[in-house]
Design a protein around this motif. Structure first.
Motif, mmCIF file in Angstrom:
data_model
loop_
_atom_site.group_PDB
_atom_site.id
_atom_site.type_symbol
_atom_site.label_atom_id
_atom_site.label_comp_id
_atom_site.label_asym_id
_atom_site.label_seq_id
_atom_site.Cartn_x
_atom_site.Cartn_y
_atom_site.Cartn_z
ATOM 1 N N PRO A 86 0.833 -1.212 0.000
ATOM 2 C CA PRO A 86 0.000 0.000 0.000
ATOM 3 C C PRO A 86 0.863 1.254 0.000
ATOM 4 C CG PRO A 86 -0.006 -1.051 2.158
ATOM 5 C CD PRO A 86 0.667 -2.010 1.228
ATOM 6 N N ILE A 87 0.329 2.305 -0.617
ATOM 7 C CA ILE A 87 1.034 3.596 -0.668
ATOM 8 C C ILE A 87 0.868 4.294 0.668
ATOM 9 C CG2 ILE A 87 1.221 5.804 -1.852
ATOM 10 C CD1 ILE A 87 2.007 3.391 -3.543
ATOM 11 N N THR A 88 1.973 4.638 1.295
ATOM 12 C CA THR A 88 1.949 5.299 2.604
ATOM 13 C C THR A 88 2.279 6.781 2.462
ATOM 14 O OG1 THR A 88 4.299 4.923 3.043
ATOM 15 C CG2 THR A 88 2.764 3.155 3.632
ATOM 16 N N GLU A 89 2.080 7.518 3.555
ATOM 17 C CA GLU A 89 2.444 8.938 3.562
ATOM 18 C C GLU A 89 3.944 9.114 3.350
ATOM 19 O OE1 GLU A 89 1.910 13.025 3.637
ATOM 20 O OE2 GLU A 89 0.436 11.405 3.463
ATOM 21 N N ALA A 90 4.734 8.171 3.891
ATOM 22 C CA ALA A 90 6.184 8.243 3.687
ATOM 23 C C ALA A 90 6.526 8.119 2.205
ATOM 24 C CB ALA A 90 6.877 7.143 4.486
ATOM 25 N N ASP A 91 5.792 7.269 1.485
ATOM 26 C CA ASP A 91 5.999 7.145 0.046
ATOM 27 C C ASP A 91 5.678 8.458 -0.665
ATOM 28 O OD1 ASP A 91 6.773 4.423 0.002
ATOM 29 O OD2 ASP A 91 4.679 3.801 0.157
ATOM 30 N N LEU A 92 4.573 9.075 -0.276
ATOM 31 C CA LEU A 92 4.149 10.321 -0.918
ATOM 32 C C LEU A 92 5.159 11.437 -0.665
ATOM 33 C CD1 LEU A 92 0.315 10.224 -0.139
ATOM 34 C CD2 LEU A 92 1.485 9.567 -2.252
ATOM 35 N N GLN A 93 5.658 11.524 0.579
ATOM 36 C CA GLN A 93 6.646 12.554 0.887
ATOM 37 C C GLN A 93 7.962 12.271 0.152
ATOM 38 O OE1 GLN A 93 6.018 15.327 2.451
ATOM 39 N NE2 GLN A 93 3.926 14.724 2.971
ATOM 40 N N LEU A 148 12.479 8.370 -3.906
ATOM 41 C CA LEU A 148 12.005 6.998 -4.062
ATOM 42 C C LEU A 148 12.828 6.249 -5.113
ATOM 43 C CD1 LEU A 148 8.112 7.443 -4.113
ATOM 44 C CD2 LEU A 148 9.547 6.719 -2.201
ATOM 45 N N PRO A 149 13.034 4.929 -4.915
ATOM 46 C CA PRO A 149 13.641 4.132 -5.974
ATOM 47 C C PRO A 149 12.693 4.071 -7.173
ATOM 48 C CG PRO A 149 12.847 2.734 -4.191
ATOM 49 C CD PRO A 149 12.734 4.143 -3.705
ATOM 50 N N GLU A 150 13.244 3.790 -8.343
ATOM 51 C CA GLU A 150 12.472 3.907 -9.581
ATOM 52 C C GLU A 150 11.221 3.039 -9.585
ATOM 53 O OE1 GLU A 150 13.152 3.615 -14.424
ATOM 54 O OE2 GLU A 150 14.844 3.545 -13.029
ATOM 55 N N GLU A 151 11.326 1.799 -9.079
ATOM 56 C CA GLU A 151 10.161 0.924 -9.111
ATOM 57 C C GLU A 151 9.030 1.435 -8.209
ATOM 58 O OE1 GLU A 151 13.164 -0.703 -6.138
ATOM 59 O OE2 GLU A 151 13.170 0.062 -8.202
ATOM 60 N N ARG A 152 9.406 1.994 -7.050
ATOM 61 C CA ARG A 152 8.392 2.549 -6.156
ATOM 62 C C ARG A 152 7.848 3.855 -6.722
ATOM 63 N NH1 ARG A 152 4.573 0.526 -3.107
ATOM 64 N NH2 ARG A 152 4.252 1.569 -1.110
ATOM 65 N N LEU A 153 8.681 4.600 -7.398
ATOM 66 C CA LEU A 153 8.260 5.854 -8.022
ATOM 67 C C LEU A 153 7.140 5.596 -9.025
ATOM 68 C CD1 LEU A 153 8.905 8.915 -8.287
ATOM 69 C CD2 LEU A 153 10.453 8.307 -10.145
ATOM 70 N N GLU A 154 7.270 4.523 -9.803
ATOM 71 C CA GLU A 154 6.248 4.195 -10.791
ATOM 72 C C GLU A 154 4.942 3.803 -10.109
ATOM 73 O OE1 GLU A 154 7.949 1.154 -13.170
ATOM 74 O OE2 GLU A 154 9.378 2.495 -14.186
ATOM 75 N N GLU A 155 5.029 3.087 -8.996
ATOM 76 C CA GLU A 155 3.827 2.674 -8.270
ATOM 77 C C GLU A 155 3.094 3.890 -7.687
ATOM 78 O OE1 GLU A 155 5.203 -0.075 -5.371
ATOM 79 O OE2 GLU A 155 5.628 -1.677 -6.821
ATOM 80 N N VAL A 156 3.871 4.830 -7.132
ATOM 81 C CA VAL A 156 3.246 6.037 -6.565
ATOM 82 C C VAL A 156 2.634 6.881 -7.678
ATOM 83 C CG1 VAL A 156 3.693 8.194 -5.322
ATOM 84 C CG2 VAL A 156 4.751 6.064 -4.540
ATOM 85 N N ALA A 157 3.329 6.985 -8.815
ATOM 86 C CA ALA A 157 2.798 7.764 -9.944
ATOM 87 C C ALA A 157 1.471 7.170 -10.424
ATOM 88 C CB ALA A 157 3.820 7.801 -11.080
ATOM 89 N N ALA A 158 1.394 5.842 -10.488
ATOM 90 C CA ALA A 158 0.146 5.188 -10.892
ATOM 91 C C ALA A 158 -0.961 5.448 -9.876
ATOM 92 C CB ALA A 158 0.382 3.685 -11.055
ATOM 93 N N TYR A 159 -0.598 5.433 -8.603
ATOM 94 C CA TYR A 159 -1.568 5.717 -7.536
ATOM 95 C C TYR A 159 -2.121 7.141 -7.668
ATOM 96 C CZ TYR A 159 -3.095 7.094 -2.830
ATOM 97 O OH TYR A 159 -3.788 7.608 -1.762
ATOM 98 N N LEU A 160 -1.249 8.087 -7.969
ATOM 99 C CA LEU A 160 -1.667 9.487 -8.067
ATOM 100 C C LEU A 160 -2.570 9.727 -9.271
ATOM 101 C CD1 LEU A 160 1.660 11.277 -7.076
ATOM 102 C CD2 LEU A 160 -0.402 11.009 -5.679
ATOM 103 N N GLU A 161 -2.371 8.958 -10.335
ATOM 104 C CA GLU A 161 -3.241 9.109 -11.498
ATOM 105 C C GLU A 161 -4.693 8.794 -11.153
ATOM 106 O OE1 GLU A 161 -1.868 6.806 -14.759
ATOM 107 O OE2 GLU A 161 -0.027 7.992 -15.050
ATOM 108 N N GLY A 162 -4.889 7.885 -10.215
ATOM 109 C CA GLY A 162 -6.249 7.535 -9.808
ATOM 110 C C GLY A 162 -6.743 8.287 -8.591
#
Length: 268
Positions: free
Chosen positions: A5-12, A19-33
């Motif tokens: 799950p995307i946490t506040e620490a991930d967002l910050q 963020l590492p590249e793989e996590r960056l892509e996951e957060v970017a996908a989360y933000l699109e929705g």
């Protein structure tokens, strides 16, 4: 494997680029929705940019000799620790104020460390505040202004009433810039106004108008640069003006001259 799950620490971490590249892509996908979260993070990025514009120039300043010299006594060492604490407190307060208002105060005296006080150029500080406000509000795609250009008459009346002096929005259409609208910003001892313009390519300019000047002597054009933001600023009677934009200095000077000529003439 089920994604974490995307946490506040991930967002910050996303905002700070940590963020590492793989996590960056996951957060970017989360933000699109999640457009609300994406808007919140855009606001944080604008605030970070404004803070860099305000404080990065300090990094290039040499360390004062009195701070780099070895302490001669325990009392001097205690004074230094106290000075560091004072700076930390004011830096934290300044960051929070910028978070809430996106506008730092206009001050005549900006530093007092171990009994040493430094005087600053009030018009230059106005220019810096104008650049910070420009950096904070111009990237906003949804609400860069409080009142739109479709209500220009109401906007001008409102800003004039709040500032306590008649203000005008210059006509820059002949130069390719149309008024988007404007907003009210806090100053040292009262409100200031910001008008925003854009051209056909989406490039934005802002005109910062203040009656909040410590020095009311007229000045010619002056130029300042804060990061990627160029600023031409001047004092005219009780008004201080700062035109900001991330465009060529010569082009900005041409527009600033047009603004000056319009504001120097009586209103029709």
């Amino acid at each position: 494997m089920k994604p974490m799950p995307i946490t506040e620490a991930d967002l910050q971490g996303y905002v700070d680029g940590l963020l590492p590249e793989e996590r960056l892509e996951e957060v970017a996908a989360y933000l699109e929705g999640n457009p609300d979260e994406a808007e919140r993070l855009r606001t944080y990025r604008h605030q970070n940019q404004a803070l860099h514009l305000l404080f990065d120039p300090v990094l290039d300043e040499p360390v004062p000799a009195r701070l780099s010299a070895r302490p001669s006594s325990n009392w001097e060492l205690l004074q230094r620790y106290a000075a560091i604490l004072i700076v930390a407190v004011f830096a934290g307060a300044g960051g929070w104020y910028l978070h809430g208002a996106a506008q730092s105060s206009s001050v005549t005296w900006i530093a007092s460390v171990a009994g040493s006080v430094t005087r600053v150029d009030a018009p230059l500080m106005m220019a810096r505040r104008a650049a910070v406000a420009h950096a904070v509000y111009t990237p906003d795609p949804r609400r860069p202004v409080e009142v739109g250009a479709d209500q220009e008459d109401s906007l001008v009346r409102w800003l004039s009433k709040r500032i306590g002096a008649d203000v005008r929005a210059p006509k820059l259409a002949p130069l390719g810039y149309e008024l988007i609208g404007g907003r009210l910003l806090p100053g040292q001892s009262g409100p200031v106004a910001q008008f925003m313009y854009h051209d056909g390519a989406g490039q934005r300019l802002t005109l910062y108008v203040s009656t909040d000047q410590v020095q009311n002597k007229d000045t010619g054009f002056r130029f300042a640069q804060e990061g990627t933001v160029n600023v031409f600023y001047w004092i005219d009677g009780k008004f201080g003006y700062a035109l900001s934009g991330s465009i060529d200095r010569g082009e900005l000077a041409r527009i600033a001259n047009t603004v000056y000529e319009q504001l120097d003439k009586p209103a029709k």
